[in-house]
Enzyme design. Structure first.
Site, mmCIF file in Angstrom:
data_model
loop_
_atom_site.group_PDB
_atom_site.id
_atom_site.type_symbol
_atom_site.label_atom_id
_atom_site.label_comp_id
_atom_site.label_asym_id
_atom_site.label_seq_id
_atom_site.Cartn_x
_atom_site.Cartn_y
_atom_site.Cartn_z
ATOM 1 N N GLY A 195 -1.656 -6.819 0.671
ATOM 2 C CA GLY A 195 -2.707 -6.751 -0.341
ATOM 3 C C GLY A 195 -3.779 -5.734 -0.013
ATOM 4 O O GLY A 195 -3.568 -4.835 0.800
ATOM 5 N N GLY A 199 -2.007 4.416 -1.173
ATOM 6 C CA GLY A 199 -0.783 4.425 -0.356
ATOM 7 C C GLY A 199 0.199 3.360 -0.839
ATOM 8 O O GLY A 199 1.402 3.618 -1.001
ATOM 9 N N HIS A 200 -0.311 2.147 -1.096
ATOM 10 C CA HIS A 200 0.562 1.082 -1.613
ATOM 11 C C HIS A 200 1.112 1.452 -2.988
ATOM 12 O O HIS A 200 2.275 1.192 -3.293
ATOM 13 C CB HIS A 200 -0.227 -0.223 -1.765
ATOM 14 N N GLN A 214 6.933 0.289 12.670
ATOM 15 C CA GLN A 214 7.363 -0.839 11.826
ATOM 16 C C GLN A 214 8.579 -0.445 10.978
ATOM 17 O O GLN A 214 9.532 -1.211 10.842
ATOM 18 C CB GLN A 214 6.202 -1.272 10.935
HETATM 19 O O1 PAF Z 1 2.805 -3.150 6.620
HETATM 20 C C1 PAF Z 1 2.346 -4.249 6.233
HETATM 21 O O2 PAF Z 1 1.481 -4.333 5.370
HETATM 22 C C2 PAF Z 1 2.878 -5.526 6.847
HETATM 23 O O3 PAF Z 1 3.155 -5.379 8.206
HETATM 24 C C3 PAF Z 1 4.102 -6.101 6.093
HETATM 25 C C4 PAF Z 1 5.291 -5.160 6.176
HETATM 26 C C5 PAF Z 1 3.738 -6.358 4.646
HETATM 27 C C6 PAF Z 1 4.527 -7.430 6.726
HETATM 28 O O4 PAF Z 1 3.507 -8.361 6.673
#
Ligand code: PAF
Length: 281
Positions: A31, A36-37, A155
């Site tokens: 959230g 970027g999102h 990640q």
């Molecule tokens: O990158 C993020 O915002 C978090 O690490 C994710 C991938 C949503 C997992 O909680």
């Protein structure tokens, strides 16, 4: 756009799409959505007929001394942005919905090696929390594609490794980092920065750019280059966790002539931990 908080509702919606043969892309987020999102969402829409965005501040990936409580939560504004983009569904479960047996009793997923180095070394348990929640989200949505940002490069590699190891039938798509005009990588944590810290913050990107230029110009002593850049960050008032030049595919130590490389850095400015990375082809 459907706003869903229950696992049962999410499963039945996704199952209905799957019965109709409609491909699904998942965009996992915590959230506090920024540009970027939104770029991840647009890429998901390009790649699949249906898009689910999850909004869940995952307690399992925060250590007790980290910013779980203060992490920005802006659900109404997030939902509005997603509705404007005509996302199909936003999934924002409670902690109890995701971890009904509690955080310590829940089963978890561990990705060896990649979870132990760099950010994993400074944030013990972090990647176990990430891997566990991502696996749960993949199981709930069963998407064809899941979209992640390159800003969290470690990640991204960890999720790719995990879905390969565990044979998840999902493609992991990567989207380049979105930056502010001065180069600072967009992050929900940027809002923690004071005015003075915000003015210093682009130095993280600048030191990465300088290292990228040096490597492209033929510099081969990765250790010496990293040390120089660490020093520059310290001079600007950062407390760096690391500044490294690694093999892009698995973040292992790289031989001098190996390519592609990834330069990765994590550093504190006051109470804010910033991360960023750049590719060297
Ligand atoms: O990158 C993020 O915002 C978090 O690490 C994710 C991938 C949503 C997992 O909680």
């Amino acid at each position: 756009m459907k706003h869903i908080a229950s696992i049962a509702d999410l499963r039945s919606l996704c199952a209905a799409w799957q019965r109709k043969g409609e491909g699904i892309a998942l965009v996992p987020t915590m959230g506090n959505l920024h540009a970027g999102h939104l770029k991840l969402v647009r890429e998901a829409q390009r790649l699949a007929r249906r898009v689910v965005v999850s909004i869940f501040v995952n307690p399992l990936q925060f250590s007790p001394n980290e910013d779980y409580d203060s992490y920005p939560r802006t659900l109404d504004a997030d939902l509005q942005q997603l509705a404007e983009l005509e996302v199909d569904a936003a999934f924002s479960p409670s902690v109890a919905e995701m971890y009904p047996r509690g955080l310590t009793a829940t089963s978890w997923v561990e990705v060896p090696e990649l979870s132990e180095i760099l950010c994993g070394a400074f944030r013990p348990g972090h990647f176990r929390g990430v891997a566990t929640v991502v696996v749960k989200l993949l199981n709930l949505v069963q998407p064809n594609i899941a979209v992640f940002g390159e800003k969290d490069y470690q990640q991204l590699l960890l999720v790719r490794r995990m879905v390969t190891d565990l044979n998840f039938p999902v493609e992991i798509a990567a989207v380049p980092t979105v930056r502010e005009a001065d180069g600072l990588a967009m992050s929900s944590r940027n809002r923690y920065l004071s005015t003075q810290e915000r003015a210093k913050a682009p130095w993280l990107y600048r030191t990465l750019c300088e290292a990228q230029q040096a490597l492209l110009a033929g510099e081969r002593d990765f250790d010496a280059l990293s040390k120089r850049q660490l020093l520059k960050l310290k001079e600007q008032g950062f407390k760096p966790d690391y500044f490294v030049i690694r093999r892009a595919g698995d973040l292992a130590e790289a031989a001098p002539n190996e390519r592609p490389l990834r330069i990765l850095a994590a550093a504190w400015l006051g109470n804010t931990r910033l991360i960023d990375n750049l590719e060297v082809m």
